[in-house]
Motif scaffolding. Structure first.
Motif, mmCIF file in Angstrom:
data_model
loop_
_atom_site.group_PDB
_atom_site.id
_atom_site.type_symbol
_atom_site.label_atom_id
_atom_site.label_comp_id
_atom_site.label_asym_id
_atom_site.label_seq_id
_atom_site.Cartn_x
_atom_site.Cartn_y
_atom_site.Cartn_z
ATOM 1 N N THR A 1 0.830 -1.204 0.000
ATOM 2 C CA THR A 1 0.000 0.000 0.000
ATOM 3 C C THR A 1 0.863 1.252 0.000
ATOM 4 N N THR A 2 1.901 1.236 0.820
ATOM 5 C CA THR A 2 2.785 2.396 0.926
ATOM 6 C C THR A 2 3.517 2.656 -0.392
ATOM 7 N N ARG A 3 3.990 1.594 -1.022
ATOM 8 C CA ARG A 3 4.668 1.753 -2.315
ATOM 9 C C ARG A 3 3.704 2.255 -3.388
ATOM 10 N N ALA A 4 2.469 1.720 -3.359
ATOM 11 C CA ALA A 4 1.469 2.142 -4.341
ATOM 12 C C ALA A 4 1.124 3.619 -4.192
ATOM 13 N N GLU A 5 1.316 4.144 -2.994
ATOM 14 C CA GLU A 5 1.045 5.571 -2.748
ATOM 15 C C GLU A 5 2.208 6.451 -3.185
ATOM 16 N N GLY A 6 3.297 5.807 -3.613
ATOM 17 C CA GLY A 6 4.446 6.568 -4.097
ATOM 18 C C GLY A 6 5.305 7.168 -3.013
ATOM 19 N N LYS A 7 5.279 6.599 -1.822
ATOM 20 C CA LYS A 7 6.102 7.128 -0.737
ATOM 21 C C LYS A 7 7.584 6.852 -1.007
ATOM 22 N N ARG B 1 1.841 1.779 10.406
ATOM 23 C CA ARG B 1 0.590 1.138 10.014
ATOM 24 C C ARG B 1 0.397 -0.188 10.741
#
Length: 278
Positions: A216-222, A234
């Motif tokens: 999820t974090t990677r998909a958000e571009g963090k 999280r």
């Protein structure tokens, strides 16, 4: 026609839980003999048990039994097909009898409970099957909890005033504290924690949650460098949601349940929550 009275029909209904017309027919066939009519109805009911096996039993009741000195307690779910049967006196009487049997025998698990004798020559499974026959619905006993090593208390919640309790909670403290036991049990009923502490969450569950957090974090571009801290944050949020001690306390969300217990000077050793059909 056989010679029997309205009182005989009433007695037969009370003994078997069968419908009025079935009772009249049984008495007629038994020549007015109530005992023979009872036997006939139970045989007829047992023949229907197998036919009911494929039905869903998602209604029912949760019952509890707490020792007078709070040294032990039982929580038990008995399921049936309809709320009509669930709120009947006979169904609740069966559930209460099963809870008393658990309290008296302390079975190790469900299999031990079902194979134990509740009456002379009659196992709990046979007793449940008999209820199945007399009540005319699929009756299922597949969950119970029993605590015997601390101060035990229960909270029972009715989702409808005309139904028996649908949610039950059993808690065990290391020392007596009726107020805290009640407050925490009510909290558990409302917020449905899955585990007591972080250590109780299975490793595979933690790893699955960690993977979801990372993806999820990677998909958000963090930023990649920030991933570990965000993921841990999280994961801690997950623990706060699913563990009882980590949850904000229902009566004061500025405190965790763990803090409330610490301030009261008690330890919650374990809990059980049962919701009918869930």
């Amino acid at each position: 026609m056989a010679n029997f009275t309205a009182a005989d029909v009433k007695k037969l209904r009370e003994l078997t839980g069968a419908g009025m017309m079935d009772c009249k027919k049984a008495l007629d066939e038994a020549g007015g003999d109530v005992d023979k009519a009872v036997e006939a109805l139970r045989i007829k009911g047992q023949k229907g048990v197998a036919k009911r096996e494929s039905r869903n039993a998602e209604n029912g009741a949760v019952v509890s039994l707490i020792a007078d000195d709070n040294s032990s307690g039982v929580l038990l779910e008995l399921k049936c097909e309809t709320d009509f049967v669930a709120k009947g006196d006979k169904f609740v009487t069966v559930a209460d009898a099963l809870a008393k049997h658990v309290a008296a025998t302390t079975p190790a698990d469900l299999d031990a409970l079902l194979t134990s004798e509740i009456e002379a020559g009659k196992t709990v499974q046979a007793y449940v099957d008999e209820a199945n026959a007399t009540l005319g619905e699929k009756i299922v006993l597949d969950r119970f909890a029993q605590f015997t090593d601390g101060y035990v208390a229960a909270y029972m919640h009715r989702t409808s005033p005309d139904l028996p309790p649908q949610v039950g909670v059993l808690v065990e403290l290391d020392q007596p504290n009726a107020e805290v036991a009640k407050d925490v049990a009510q909290h558990i009923a409302a917020f449905a924690p899955k585990y007591l502490t972080k250590d109780d969450v299975p490793a595979e569950v933690v790893e699955a949650e960690r993977r979801v957090a990372e993806e999820t974090t990677r998909a958000e571009g963090k930023p990649e460098a920030a991933l570990p801290k965000i993921v841990e944050g999280r994961l801690n949020g997950f623990f706060k949601e699913v563990t009882l001690l980590g949850q904000p306390f229902a009566k004061d969300n500025k405190k965790s349940v763990e803090k409330v217990l610490q301030e009261a000077g008690v330890t919650l050793k374990r809990f059980a929550r049962i919701r009918v059909g869930a």
